[in-house]
Design a protein around this motif. Structure first.
Motif, PDB file in Angstrom:
ATOM      1  N   THR A  46       0.847  -1.183   0.000  1.00 31.82           N
ATOM      2  CA  THR A  46       0.000   0.000   0.000  1.00 31.82           C
ATOM      3  C   THR A  46       0.884   1.234   0.000  1.00 31.82           C
ATOM      4  N   PHE A  47       0.652   2.122  -0.969  1.00 32.00           N
ATOM      5  CA  PHE A  47       1.374   3.382  -1.032  1.00 32.00           C
ATOM      6  C   PHE A  47       0.688   4.412  -0.154  1.00 32.00           C
ATOM      7  N   PHE A  48       1.478   5.216   0.528  1.00 33.64           N
ATOM      8  CA  PHE A  48       1.003   6.424   1.203  1.00 33.64           C
ATOM      9  C   PHE A  48       1.963   7.509   0.766  1.00 33.64           C
ATOM     10  N   GLN A  49       1.461   8.515   0.066  1.00 38.28           N
ATOM     11  CA  GLN A  49       2.342   9.543  -0.483  1.00 38.28           C
ATOM     12  C   GLN A  49       1.891  10.930  -0.067  1.00 38.28           C
ATOM     13  N   VAL A  50       2.882  11.773   0.199  1.00 40.62           N
ATOM     14  CA  VAL A  50       2.665  13.190   0.458  1.00 40.62           C
ATOM     15  C   VAL A  50       3.276  13.955  -0.704  1.00 40.62           C
ATOM     16  N   LEU A  51       2.515  14.870  -1.265  1.00 37.26           N
ATOM     17  CA  LEU A  51       2.996  15.780  -2.308  1.00 37.26           C
ATOM     18  C   LEU A  51       2.761  17.200  -1.827  1.00 37.26           C
ATOM     19  N   GLU A  52       3.732  18.084  -2.065  1.00 33.66           N
ATOM     20  CA  GLU A  52       3.578  19.466  -1.618  1.00 33.66           C
ATOM     21  C   GLU A  52       4.262  20.419  -2.591  1.00 33.66           C
ATOM     22  N   GLY A  53       3.682  21.591  -2.705  1.00 29.71           N
ATOM     23  CA  GLY A  53       4.212  22.613  -3.596  1.00 29.71           C
ATOM     24  C   GLY A  53       3.103  23.569  -3.987  1.00 29.71           C
ATOM     25  N   GLU A  54       3.229  24.156  -5.182  1.00 31.62           N
ATOM     26  CA  GLU A  54       2.209  25.057  -5.713  1.00 31.62           C
ATOM     27  C   GLU A  54       0.962  24.228  -6.049  1.00 31.62           C
ATOM     28  N   ARG A  55      -0.192  24.734  -5.653  1.00 33.18           N
ATOM     29  CA  ARG A  55      -1.432  23.955  -5.737  1.00 33.18           C
ATOM     30  C   ARG A  55      -1.679  23.352  -7.123  1.00 33.18           C
ATOM     31  N   GLU A  56      -1.582  24.134  -8.178  1.00 34.50           N
ATOM     32  CA  GLU A  56      -1.889  23.612  -9.511  1.00 34.50           C
ATOM     33  C   GLU A  56      -0.934  22.489  -9.905  1.00 34.50           C
ATOM     34  N   MET A  57       0.342  22.606  -9.542  1.00 32.41           N
ATOM     35  CA  MET A  57       1.305  21.554  -9.886  1.00 32.41           C
ATOM     36  C   MET A  57       1.028  20.279  -9.085  1.00 32.41           C
ATOM     37  N   VAL A  58       0.650  20.419  -7.819  1.00 30.61           N
ATOM     38  CA  VAL A  58       0.304  19.247  -7.007  1.00 30.61           C
ATOM     39  C   VAL A  58      -0.915  18.554  -7.607  1.00 30.61           C
ATOM     40  N   GLU A  59      -1.935  19.335  -7.948  1.00 29.44           N
ATOM     41  CA  GLU A  59      -3.154  18.750  -8.514  1.00 29.44           C
ATOM     42  C   GLU A  59      -2.883  18.106  -9.872  1.00 29.44           C
ATOM     43  N   GLN A  60      -2.064  18.735 -10.694  1.00 30.38           N
ATOM     44  CA  GLN A  60      -1.712  18.172 -12.000  1.00 30.38           C
ATOM     45  C   GLN A  60      -0.983  16.839 -11.822  1.00 30.38           C
ATOM     46  N   THR A  61      -0.077  16.774 -10.864  1.00 27.85           N
ATOM     47  CA  THR A  61       0.648  15.533 -10.591  1.00 27.85           C
ATOM     48  C   THR A  61      -0.302  14.455 -10.090  1.00 27.85           C
ATOM     49  N   TYR A  62      -1.208  14.827  -9.198  1.00 28.06           N
ATOM     50  CA  TYR A  62      -2.174  13.861  -8.681  1.00 28.06           C
ATOM     51  C   TYR A  62      -3.053  13.309  -9.807  1.00 28.06           C
ATOM     52  N   ARG A  63      -3.474  14.165 -10.726  1.00 31.61           N
ATOM     53  CA  ARG A  63      -4.279  13.696 -11.861  1.00 31.61           C
ATOM     54  C   ARG A  63      -3.478  12.709 -12.717  1.00 31.61           C
ATOM     55  N   ARG A  64      -2.187  12.952 -12.876  1.00 31.84           N
ATOM     56  CA  ARG A  64      -1.340  12.025 -13.642  1.00 31.84           C
ATOM     57  C   ARG A  64      -1.233  10.682 -12.905  1.00 31.84           C
ATOM     58  N   ILE A  65      -1.106  10.722 -11.597  1.00 32.43           N
ATOM     59  CA  ILE A  65      -1.005   9.498 -10.796  1.00 32.43           C
ATOM     60  C   ILE A  65      -2.301   8.685 -10.895  1.00 32.43           C
ATOM     61  N   LEU A  66      -3.427   9.371 -10.954  1.00 29.04           N
ATOM     62  CA  LEU A  66      -4.723   8.682 -11.068  1.00 29.04           C
ATOM     63  C   LEU A  66      -4.786   7.756 -12.280  1.00 29.04           C
ATOM     64  N   THR A  67      -4.029   8.070 -13.326  1.00 30.49           N
ATOM     65  CA  THR A  67      -4.067   7.269 -14.562  1.00 30.49           C
ATOM     66  C   THR A  67      -2.953   6.229 -14.625  1.00 30.49           C
ATOM     67  N   ASP A  68      -2.119   6.144 -13.603  1.00 36.18           N
ATOM     68  CA  ASP A  68      -0.984   5.219 -13.585  1.00 36.18           C
ATOM     69  C   ASP A  68      -1.472   3.818 -13.199  1.00 36.18           C
ATOM     70  N   ALA A  69      -1.309   2.861 -14.093  1.00 32.76           N
ATOM     71  CA  ALA A  69      -1.813   1.495 -13.880  1.00 32.76           C
ATOM     72  C   ALA A  69      -1.020   0.717 -12.833  1.00 32.76           C
ATOM     73  N   ARG A  70       0.081   1.271 -12.344  1.00 32.32           N
ATOM     74  CA  ARG A  70       0.878   0.536 -11.352  1.00 32.32           C
ATOM     75  C   ARG A  70       0.267   0.567  -9.967  1.00 32.32           C
ATOM     76  N   HIS A  71      -0.763   1.365  -9.784  1.00 29.53           N
ATOM     77  CA  HIS A  71      -1.489   1.332  -8.519  1.00 29.53           C
ATOM     78  C   HIS A  71      -2.935   1.703  -8.766  1.00 29.53           C
ATOM     79  N   SER A  72      -3.777   1.371  -7.795  1.00 24.47           N
ATOM     80  CA  SER A  72      -5.212   1.554  -7.986  1.00 24.47           C
ATOM     81  C   SER A  72      -5.852   2.013  -6.689  1.00 24.47           C
ATOM     82  N   ALA A  73      -7.131   2.308  -6.790  1.00 28.21           N
ATOM     83  CA  ALA A  73      -7.943   2.692  -5.629  1.00 28.21           C
ATOM     84  C   ALA A  73      -7.346   3.880  -4.890  1.00 28.21           C
TER      85      ALA A  73
END
Length: 153
Positions: A46-73
């Motif tokens: 189970t991954f637990f990740q913290v991302l921090e920085g400028e809001r738009e860049m954090v959200e953009q990165t999170y959206r990219r992670i959402l499409t990564d097939a190496r993890h789910s849910a």
């Protein structure tokens, strides 16, 4: 202000250490480019990740992670603004913990629909404590700029 999110997700069953290192290499390069910092904790698949920085860049990165097939849910468990970064000098710190098979193979995780799990609200409440634990790991690595652990998260 620094925008910070924390999320958890299930690693794809059978994911190898090499694949995790590929994630870390790409994350480090992408986060450096985008001005992000953070840490990835992997506990029994189970991954637990913290991302921090400028809001738009954090959200953009999170959206990219959402499409990564190496993890789910993926499930966001924390979202907040902070005066300072928790992991200022790490584009992507990493720690791996196994309670199960010490041989390194990820145990299958039935991620299901985490949003329907009654323990999710408890996890959200515990997210700041998990981040404090991650900050302790960060500081124990004698990282330059390690955060003052006495400060409130």
């Amino acid at each position: 202000m620094i925008y910070q999110i924390a999320y958890m997700s299930a690693a794809r069953p059978g994911m190898s250490d090499a694949e995790v290192h590929d994630i870390l290499r790409a994350s480090t390069a992408n986060n450096r480019r985008d001005g992000l910092s953070g840490m990835l904790l992997l506990v029994d698949g189970t991954f637990f990740q913290v991302l921090e920085g400028e809001r738009e860049m954090v959200e953009q990165t999170y959206r990219r992670i959402l499409t990564d097939a190496r993890h789910s849910a993926l499930l966001r468990v924390l979202e907040r603004n902070r005066e300072e970064r928790s992991f200022p000098d790490w584009t992507m710190g990493f720690e791996k913990v196994f309670h199960g098979d010490p041989g390194g193979e990820f145990l299958p995780v039935d991620a299901g629909d985490l949003t329907q799990n009654p323990n999710v609200e408890l996890l959200r409440k515990q997210a700041p404590e998990i981040i404090s634990f991650m900050r302790s790991l960060y500081a124990s690595r004698n990282m330059r700029g390690a955060p003052d652990l006495e400060r409130r998260a």
